[in-house]
Design a protein around this motif. Structure first.
Motif, short mmCIF file in Angstrom:
data_model
loop_
_atom_site.label_atom_id
_atom_site.label_comp_id
_atom_site.label_asym_id
_atom_site.label_seq_id
_atom_site.Cartn_x
_atom_site.Cartn_y
_atom_site.Cartn_z
N ALA A 110 40.92 38.23 25.87
CA ALA A 110 41.17 39.03 27.22
C ALA A 110 42.48 38.05 27.37
CB ALA A 110 40.31 39.28 27.30
N ALA A 111 43.64 38.84 28.05
CA ALA A 111 44.77 38.05 28.95
C ALA A 111 44.20 37.91 30.23
CB ALA A 111 45.83 38.75 28.86
N ALA A 112 44.53 36.39 30.65
CA ALA A 112 44.84 36.57 31.67
C ALA A 112 45.48 36.86 32.90
CB ALA A 112 45.07 34.47 32.34
N GLU A 113 45.74 36.72 33.89
CA GLU A 113 46.56 37.61 35.08
C GLU A 113 47.89 36.48 35.55
OE1 GLU A 113 46.26 40.09 35.18
OE2 GLU A 113 43.88 41.46 35.63
N GLU A 114 48.80 36.82 35.28
CA GLU A 114 49.71 36.43 35.28
C GLU A 114 50.33 35.27 36.38
OE1 GLU A 114 51.06 38.80 31.75
OE2 GLU A 114 50.71 38.85 33.85
N THR A 115 50.41 36.00 37.29
CA THR A 115 51.13 35.38 38.95
C THR A 115 50.54 36.66 39.63
OG1 THR A 115 52.61 35.80 40.34
CG2 THR A 115 52.82 37.30 38.39
N GLY A 116 50.60 36.22 40.92
CA GLY A 116 50.01 36.74 42.21
C GLY A 116 50.99 37.50 43.07
N LYS A 117 52.14 37.44 42.64
CA LYS A 117 53.24 37.94 43.16
C LYS A 117 53.14 39.49 42.54
CE LYS A 117 56.11 33.83 43.52
NZ LYS A 117 57.09 33.52 43.18
N ASP A 118 52.23 39.76 41.80
CA ASP A 118 52.32 40.92 40.40
C ASP A 118 50.69 41.67 40.14
OD1 ASP A 118 52.91 43.74 39.94
OD2 ASP A 118 53.89 42.19 37.78
N LEU A 119 49.89 42.17 41.49
CA LEU A 119 48.43 41.98 41.89
C LEU A 119 48.21 43.78 41.15
CD1 LEU A 119 46.58 39.13 42.41
CD2 LEU A 119 46.90 39.69 40.13
#
Length: 508
Positions: A110-119
């Motif tokens: 599964a993919a991890a979330e990439e950035t806190g700027k796009d949640l």
């Protein structure tokens, strides 16, 4: 069918599967599908940078119709192993049905979330989706490979895929493997008991033959025109120092061709083969040599030939060959290291106790490429005493002898117990660069906490004396394979402070 020449035989000796990987991305319909597709493309790009060829299915699965289309797409592309990639939460039913309908091993990540700027639109919740995915796989009794921590960036998932490749290679190999045997076990070798049902449960086929079948086939290869090419290849491998009995090579070459032709004529619906052959006491006197060197040559080409009709030894060797893509061997867990050798050559130089060490030995089946300098074709000392009264050796010649080269090893076995259940063990260690002062294909092995492992796994769980040896540390892949195959008992050499169930806590 007989190969036309020896070079053709060598090509046909390719006995290890080639893994062709595909990736199918899944997307829950209430999430943005482009998120999963973008992340899928990033995984493919990361794999390319690591030299991993990955076919990217363009169908993104949101429902069962998509699932069928995606499976058809990767199948048409020739994929035989698959990553199901949760680029977002993922649809529980269609994503797990992929494992049901795809003919090959399947990995889920599964993919991890990439950035806190796009949640907001960029949050996929695949961390959550993996939980429901695993639950649904369990509901359907579907097997899948799930990494230790199956959530990551594209680069991290590419690393997970690299770990999956040797696992997939083994699983594909076992699904297409036939083990061919010749002869019953030698007398008093009940430890090589081989219940057949667990082999069928694993998807492995077996063909059992008489020693007489092999002898008839061997005699039929007399004056085979390919023998000269095999003799030349043997002489080239051994060199002047190793070729101590050049008159013996034609006999052994004839036998090598016999086994290779038997494999081609009897593999049937299977792609890959391994052998488990009876090698004493009748073999040398009737065939005119010991088969060890020939066995070693086939093992170096990915076709294990286990000694003493050890069927599960052959199975274990084949697993090791698929993991490493390299030569393997089968050894007796044979004798303790004398204290004087330990004191002179090991103590203070290597961080092992005397009980951590032992000698692994067999008459001469370890491939030439895994022996130290000075290896040579010799004669079987024990059989010479028994069959030739200790005189000038003739038909007891044919072993490949020398100290095993120093380096990392994994000692392991997948074993069918007397009750028909599967058990396994894995122990990583090394061969020490210490002279054995002995005969046969032999080495001084060191495995941390071997003494406790010997007592509370090998003895306590009734393992035979044969163990497969992979030349490298491959415990991680072996554990994943045995777990995927449903082997409940996967033992290992436990560290100090981690007691075995049968270990006496008061013992010193």
């Amino acid at each position: 069918m007989r190969a036309k020449n020896y070079l053709e035989v060598k090509v046909m000796g390719n006995n290890i599967p080639e893994v062709k990987l595909g990736v199918i991305a899944v997307s829950r319909d209430c999430f943005v599908i482009s998120l999963s597709e973008r992340r899928r493309a990033a995984v493919k790009d990361a794999c390319g940078k690591k030299g991993i060829d990955l076919f990217e299915a363009k169908t993104t699965v949101e429902n069962e119709t998509d699932m069928q289309k995606a499976v058809e797409e990767v199948t048409a592309a020739g994929c035989n192993a698959l990553l199901v990639f949760l680029g977002n939460f993922g649809p529980e039913t269609p994503e797990t049905l992929i494992a049901k309908y795809f003919d090959g091993p399947v990995m889920y990540a599964a993919a991890a979330e990439e950035t806190g700027k796009d949640l907001i639109n960029g949050r996929g919740d695949a961390y959550c989706g993996m939980l429901n995915c695993s639950y649904n796989l369990g509901l359907r009794n579907l097997k899948a490979y799930i990494p230790e921590y199956p959530v990551g960036t594209a680069e991290e998932i590419a690393d997970m895929i690299a770990d999956f490749v040797p696992v997939a290679r083994v699983l594909i190999g076992l699904a297409n493997l036939k083990i061919i045997t010749f002869g019953p076990r030698p007398q008093d070798f009940f430890a090589c008991n081989a219940p057949i049902k667990p082999l069928y449960d694993l998807g492995v086929e077996i063909q059992e033959n008489s020693e007489l079948d092999l002898l008839v086939a061997y005699r039929a290869h007399k004056d085979d025109p390919r023998i000269a090419d095999v003799v030349a290849d043997m002489a080239n491998e051994l060199g002047m120092e190793g070729n101590q009995y050049p008159d013996l090579l034609p006999r052994m070459a004839q036998f090598e061709l016999t086994l290779l032709d038997w494999a081609e004529q009897n593999r049937g619906a299977r792609k890959y083969v391994a052998f488990a052959d009876k090698c004493w006491p009748a073999f040398p006197s009737e065939f005119g040599f010991e088969p060890c060197y020939v066995n070693s040559r086939l093992a170096s080409r990915g076709i294990p030939v286990a000694c003493e009709v050890d069927i599960y030894g052959a199975l274990s060797e084949y697993i090791g060959a698929c993991i490493t893509g390299d030569a393997v061997t089968l050894l007796d867990i044979n004798n303790s290291v004398p204290r004087d050798i330990y004191e002179e050559d090991i103590k203070g130089k290597y961080d092992y106790t005397l009980k951590d060490t032992f000698m692994g030995f067999h008459c001469g089946n370890t491939p030439f490429c895994k022996l130290a300098k000075g290896a040579a074709v010799k004669y079987q000392l024990i059989q010479n005493r028994l069959l030739e009264n200790g005189g000038e050796p003739d038909f007891t010649r044919g072993t490949l002898e020398g100290d095993i080269a120093a380096g990392q090893i994994t000692f392991f076995r997948l074993h069918g117990a007397a009750d028909g259940t599967l058990h396994s063990y894995i122990a990583q260690g090394e061969v020490l660069p210490v002279a054995t002062r002995s005969f046969g294909g032999i080495g001084i092995f060191a495995i941390p906490e071997m003494g406790r492992f010997y007592r509370h796994v090998l003895i306590e769980k009734n393992y035979p004396h044969h163990g497969a040896v992979a030349f490298g540390h491959v415990g991680k892949a072996l554990f994943s394979i045995f777990n995927y195959l449903g082997v409940d008992d996967i033992a290992f050499n436990q560290p100090k402070g981690m007691l075995y169930p049968t270990e006496n806590p008061f013992a010193e």
